[in-house]
Each structure stands twice: as structure tokens, then as C-alpha cells.
Design an enzyme around this catalytic site. Structure first.
Site, PDB file in Angstrom:
ATOM      1  N   PRO A 194       1.003  -1.285   0.144  1.00 36.70           N
ATOM      2  CA  PRO A 194       0.103   0.095  -0.065  1.00 36.70           C
ATOM      3  C   PRO A 194       0.798   1.050   0.084  1.00 36.70           C
ATOM      4  O   PRO A 194       0.328   2.378  -0.385  1.00 36.70           O
ATOM      5  CB  PRO A 194      -0.656  -0.040   1.209  1.00 36.70           C
ATOM      6  CG  PRO A 194       0.003  -1.002   2.137  1.00 36.70           C
ATOM      7  CD  PRO A 194       0.898  -1.839   1.196  1.00 36.70           C
ATOM      8  N   GLY A 195       2.113   1.258   0.160  1.00 32.75           N
ATOM      9  CA  GLY A 195       2.982   2.342  -0.072  1.00 32.75           C
ATOM     10  C   GLY A 195       3.878   2.623   1.058  1.00 32.75           C
ATOM     11  O   GLY A 195       4.381   4.147   1.234  1.00 32.75           O
ATOM     12  N   GLY A 196       4.091   2.104   2.025  1.00 31.00           N
ATOM     13  CA  GLY A 196       4.995   2.405   3.155  1.00 31.00           C
ATOM     14  C   GLY A 196       6.404   2.799   2.614  1.00 31.00           C
ATOM     15  O   GLY A 196       6.936   3.826   3.429  1.00 31.00           O
ATOM     16  N   ASP A 212       2.779  -1.087  -8.890  1.00 28.42           N
ATOM     17  CA  ASP A 212       2.010  -2.198  -8.245  1.00 28.42           C
ATOM     18  C   ASP A 212       0.708  -2.532  -8.859  1.00 28.42           C
ATOM     19  O   ASP A 212      -0.017  -1.595  -8.871  1.00 28.42           O
ATOM     20  CB  ASP A 212       1.772  -1.993  -6.637  1.00 28.42           C
ATOM     21  CG  ASP A 212       1.669  -3.261  -5.901  1.00 28.42           C
ATOM     22  OD1 ASP A 212       0.693  -3.948  -6.126  1.00 28.42           O
ATOM     23  OD2 ASP A 212       2.476  -3.424  -4.816  1.00 28.42           O
ATOM     24  N   ASP A 249       9.993  -5.035  -2.559  1.00 26.12           N
ATOM     25  CA  ASP A 249       9.381  -5.622  -1.404  1.00 26.12           C
ATOM     26  C   ASP A 249       7.963  -6.443  -1.920  1.00 26.12           C
ATOM     27  O   ASP A 249       7.019  -6.544  -1.414  1.00 26.12           O
ATOM     28  CB  ASP A 249       9.088  -4.682  -0.199  1.00 26.12           C
ATOM     29  CG  ASP A 249       8.549  -5.278   0.741  1.00 26.12           C
ATOM     30  OD1 ASP A 249       8.904  -6.328   1.170  1.00 26.12           O
ATOM     31  OD2 ASP A 249       7.708  -4.673   1.606  1.00 26.12           O
ATOM     32  N   LYS A 279      11.607 -13.341  -0.011  1.00 30.31           N
ATOM     33  CA  LYS A 279      10.694 -14.473   0.962  1.00 30.31           C
ATOM     34  C   LYS A 279      11.209 -15.726   0.896  1.00 30.31           C
ATOM     35  O   LYS A 279      11.587 -16.145  -0.235  1.00 30.31           O
ATOM     36  CB  LYS A 279       9.158 -14.239   0.254  1.00 30.31           C
ATOM     37  CG  LYS A 279       8.714 -13.028  -0.216  1.00 30.31           C
ATOM     38  CD  LYS A 279       8.151 -11.924   0.827  1.00 30.31           C
ATOM     39  CE  LYS A 279       7.907 -10.712   0.420  1.00 30.31           C
ATOM     40  NZ  LYS A 279       8.048  -9.854   1.456  1.00 30.31           N
TER      41      LYS A 279
HETATM   42  C1  LIG Z   1       4.595  -6.784   0.835  1.00 29.70           C
HETATM   43  S1  LIG Z   1       3.813  -6.026  -0.074  1.00 29.70           S
HETATM   44  C2  LIG Z   1       4.652  -4.446  -0.355  1.00 29.70           C
HETATM   45  C3  LIG Z   1       4.489  -3.614   0.870  1.00 29.70           C
HETATM   46  C4  LIG Z   1       5.209  -2.364   0.600  1.00 29.70           C
HETATM   47  N1  LIG Z   1       6.708  -2.413   0.671  1.00 29.70           N
HETATM   48  C5  LIG Z   1       4.938  -0.907   1.656  1.00 29.70           C
HETATM   49  O1  LIG Z   1       5.867  -0.370   2.098  1.00 29.70           O
HETATM   50  O2  LIG Z   1       3.712  -0.844   1.829  1.00 29.70           O
HETATM   51  C6  LIG Z   1       3.842  -6.721  -1.733  1.00 29.70           C
HETATM   52  C7  LIG Z   1       3.189  -6.164  -2.850  1.00 29.70           C
HETATM   53  O3  LIG Z   1       3.980  -6.830  -4.108  1.00 29.70           O
HETATM   54  C8  LIG Z   1       3.146  -6.533  -5.083  1.00 29.70           C
HETATM   55  N2  LIG Z   1       3.337  -7.467  -6.036  1.00 29.70           N
HETATM   56  C9  LIG Z   1       3.351  -8.726  -6.411  1.00 29.70           C
HETATM   57  N3  LIG Z   1       3.738  -9.108  -7.507  1.00 29.70           N
HETATM   58  C10 LIG Z   1       3.990  -8.007  -8.271  1.00 29.70           C
HETATM   59  C11 LIG Z   1       4.403  -7.699  -9.440  1.00 29.70           C
HETATM   60  N4  LIG Z   1       4.802  -8.660 -10.549  1.00 29.70           N
HETATM   61  N5  LIG Z   1       4.502  -6.457  -9.835  1.00 29.70           N
HETATM   62  C12 LIG Z   1       4.286  -5.639  -8.958  1.00 29.70           C
HETATM   63  N6  LIG Z   1       4.113  -5.524  -7.849  1.00 29.70           N
HETATM   64  C13 LIG Z   1       3.858  -6.970  -7.689  1.00 29.70           C
HETATM   65  C14 LIG Z   1       1.668  -7.000  -4.463  1.00 29.70           C
HETATM   66  O4  LIG Z   1       0.509  -6.308  -5.139  1.00 29.70           O
HETATM   67  C15 LIG Z   1       1.666  -6.404  -3.144  1.00 29.70           C
HETATM   68  O5  LIG Z   1       1.352  -5.228  -3.073  1.00 29.70           O
END
Ligand SMILES: C[S@@+](CC[C@H](N)C(=O)[O-])C[C@H]1O[C@@H](n2cnc3c(N)ncnc32)[C@H](O)[C@@H]1O
Length: 322
Positions: A194-196, A212, A249, A279
Site C-alpha cells: 500500500p505504500g509504506g 504495483d 518488496d 521471501k
Molecule cells: C509486501 S507488499 C509491499 C509492501 C510495501 N513495501 C509497503 O511498504 O507498503 C507486496 C506487494 O507486491 C505486489 N506485487 C506482487 N507481484 C508483483 C508484480 N509482479 N509487480 C508489481 N507488484 C507486485 C503486491 O501486489 C503487493 O502489493
């Protein structure tokens, strides 16, 4: 433990807190062991407390007296620079005092000896581990202990309106890898929602391109320096040499993530920094890390790999583009 076993022949472990803390005995001197750790810092080791003394626990004020006496007997050490008192406790330890109470008493002893106390960035730490029967006590610098937080548990203040807890991961990476985010100019955040992380980078004054397929938090729209791309990262392309920082991330398979990051390397400037979480969903974490790192090393030089306190089933990589 597996990483340490591979580094030191004849190492012995005793579990202190399941999955979290253990005592290790090594057939090496303290300096030799610190040398081994410095040259091959284990990814999963966050904190290292020397055991200079083991004191029996009485369960009353005699324990604080014994700790005070120990500090008095090492008076020279307290007189040099600032000292922090750290206490960790196992559940059910007969040691009755809280960290705050212990610190208040021992800080007074340090002051009485003419020393200074410090909460943050101390020159040395007097660490106490209150176990089931004994207090393990040791002196060390933050560098020797791998952290200036008890148990390496770095805590950040939760802010009002904070978008995600994930922000703590990037804040901790910044500290752990001695980066200064404000020194970068243009960041690419892959898997940004969500954007942290995006929020932290914007707060530090960077321009950010956030990719994303999921929605970013609406509050981020207030930043004109943000470019949002609501897409899968494999579907976007950038001009060469655009970004000096890549953060990623993504909750995705580690090898797929590495492939995707490599597709983006032309968009990075030479010497660009990358901060990437990996991960660990599989049974063999060390093998997964080796495979991901060797793939990424085709374009990057690994600076450090670390399981940070705010990483759960993942680690964080710090890389520089070749
Ligand atoms: C753990 S969250 C990220 C949290 C983010 N770092 C924060 O600070 O809010 C992982 C994100 O990776 C995105 N994601 C997964 N596969 C992706 C892709 N192929 N391209 C872009 N985003 C992807 C997911 O939609 C998810 O929102």
C-alpha cells in the site's frame, strides 16, 4: 545455528528462548570469534552478547547488588565513553526486576563512578541476559554485539497515519546498511502497495516511481514527486540510467523476483543501490538465498544479506549495480 556451525568447528549450542536466543560455546578466543563473525557475518544472527560472567539468580535485591558490584569492579570501563544497560529476560526467570528498574539502579552506579550513560549510540553496552537460573553478563561495543538494541530488536515509533508496518523494514535496512536515503535522487519501488516504503522515500525528498497492480494509499496522491503505475512490474519499461535506487518488496517467488529485478537493471544508473526483500517460502532458506544471490550477482555486487528484526519469513539484500 546452521550458519554458525558451518563457520566454527566444535561449536556447541544450548537453547535459551525457542527459535530466538541460544548460548553458544566455541573453542576460540573472544577476539578470534569476533574476527570470524566480522569476515562472514551470518545472515540470521542479529545480536551477539558476550558472557563475561554468569551470576546465580537469588530473586531479590541481592541480584541488583551483584550487578552493581560487577560494574564497580570494572570501573575503568565505565569511565571510558558512554555506557548503555541492556536487559533481556526469558519468560519465568526468577530475576524480578524490569529493564527500566535495572537500568535506573545500574545507571546510578555508572554515574557514581564518573561514567556517562546513553540510550542511543553508546560506546559500550553492559548486557544482561536473565535466564532460568543465571544472569549472563557481558560488555561489548555495539559493533561487537552487531546491534545497539537489546537482542537486535530495533524498535521504531509508529506514527499517526502510517501506511504500513512495512515502512519499518526500510527504516531498519537504512540503519543496518548505513545508507542515507536522502542521498538518492530517483527511486523505483517495485511491489509498492500500500505504500509504506514509497512514503518514506517521498518523505526523504526523493522522486519515486511506484509499481504495483494493487492500489496505493490515497494519502500519497498529495506528493507531486510520485509517479504511480498500477501495473505488473514485468509489463513496464524505462529509459536507461533513470534510477539511482531500486527497492523491491514483492510478495512473490524469490527466483521470479530476481528475474524481474534483472529485467530492470538497464533502467538503473551504474553504481545504483538496490534494497530487496527475499521471501523464504521454501524449506531450504540458505539454498534459496544462494540461488537468488548468484542470479542477482550477474548484474549486482552483494554488499550485505541480513534477516532484519522487522523481516519475518524473509531477508533483506543490499546490492550495488555493477
Ligand atoms: C509486501 S507488499 C509491499 C509492501 C510495501 N513495501 C509497503 O511498504 O507498503 C507486496 C506487494 O507486491 C505486489 N506485487 C506482487 N507481484 C508483483 C508484480 N509482479 N509487480 C508489481 N507488484 C507486485 C503486491 O501486489 C503487493 O502489493
Amino acid at each position: 545455528m546452521e550458519e554458525l556451525r558451518r563457520l566454527v568447528n566444535g561449536i556447541k549450542f544450548t537453547q535459551l528462548i525457542a527459535g530466538e536466543a541460544f548460548k553458544m560455546e566455541v573453542p576460540l578466543s573472544r577476539e578470534e570469534m569476533l574476527g570470524v563473525i566480522r569476515t562472514n557475518e551470518p545472515i540470521f544472527l542479529r545480536h551477539l552478547q558476550p558472557i563475561d560472567r554468569a551470576l546465580p539468580i537469588h530473586g531479590n535485591a541481592d541480584d541488583l547488588q551483584a550487578l552493581s558490584d560487577l560494574i564497580r569492579s570494572a570501573r575503568m570501563r565505565c569511565a571510558e565513553g558512554t555506557t548503555a544497560i541492556h536487559l533481556r529476560r526469558v519468560e519465568g526467570t526468577p530475576f524480578v526486576y524490569t529493564a527500566a528498574d535495572t537500568k535506573a539502579v545500574l545507571d546510578a552506579v555508572i554515574m557514581e563512578l564518573g561514567g556517562d550513560t546513553a540510550m542511543q549510540s553508546p560506546d559500550q553496552i553492559f548486557s544482561i541476559f536473565a535466564g532460568a537460573e543465571e544472569l549472563y553478563v557481558g560488555w561489548g561495543t555495539p559493533d561487537e554485539q552487531l546491534s545497539d538494541w537489546p537482542g537486535g530488536a530495533v524498535r521504531f515509533q509508529r506514527e499517526e497515519g502510517q501506511i504500513s508496518r512495512a515502512k519499518f523494514k526500510l527504516l531498519e535496512a537504512e540503519r543496518a546498511f548505513k545508507l542515507y536515503l536522502e542521498n538518492f535522487r530517483e527511486a523505483l519501488d517495485i511491489g509498492a502497495a500500500p505504500g509504506g516504503w514509497t512514503h518514506l522515500l517521498l518523505e526523504r525528498g526523493l522522486r519515486v516511481t511506484a509499481i504495483d497492480p494493487a492500489e496505493l494509499h490515497p494519502s500519497l496522491s498529495a506528493y507531486p514527486r510520485l509517479t504511480k503505475m498500477k501495473k505488473n512490474a514485468s509489463d513496464v519499461q524505462f529509459a536507461p540510467n533513470t534510477f539511482d535506487l531500486l527497492v523491491c518488496d514483492m510478495s512473490w517467488s524469490p527466483m521470479q523476483m530476481a528475474k524481474l529485478v534483472l529485467e530492470k537493471t538497464d533502467a538503473l544508473t551504474d553504481g545504483a543501490t538496490a534494497i530487496i526483500t527475499v521471501k523464504l517460502m521454501h524449506k531450504k532458506p540458505l539454498q534459496t538465498i544462494r540461488d537468488v544471490v548468484s542470479k542477482l550477482e550477474t548484474a549486482f555486487v552483494l554488499q550485505k544479506a541480513k534477516q532484519l528484526f522487522h523481516n519475518r519469513d524473509e531477508i533483506t539484500l543490499y546490492l550495488i549495480k555493477k
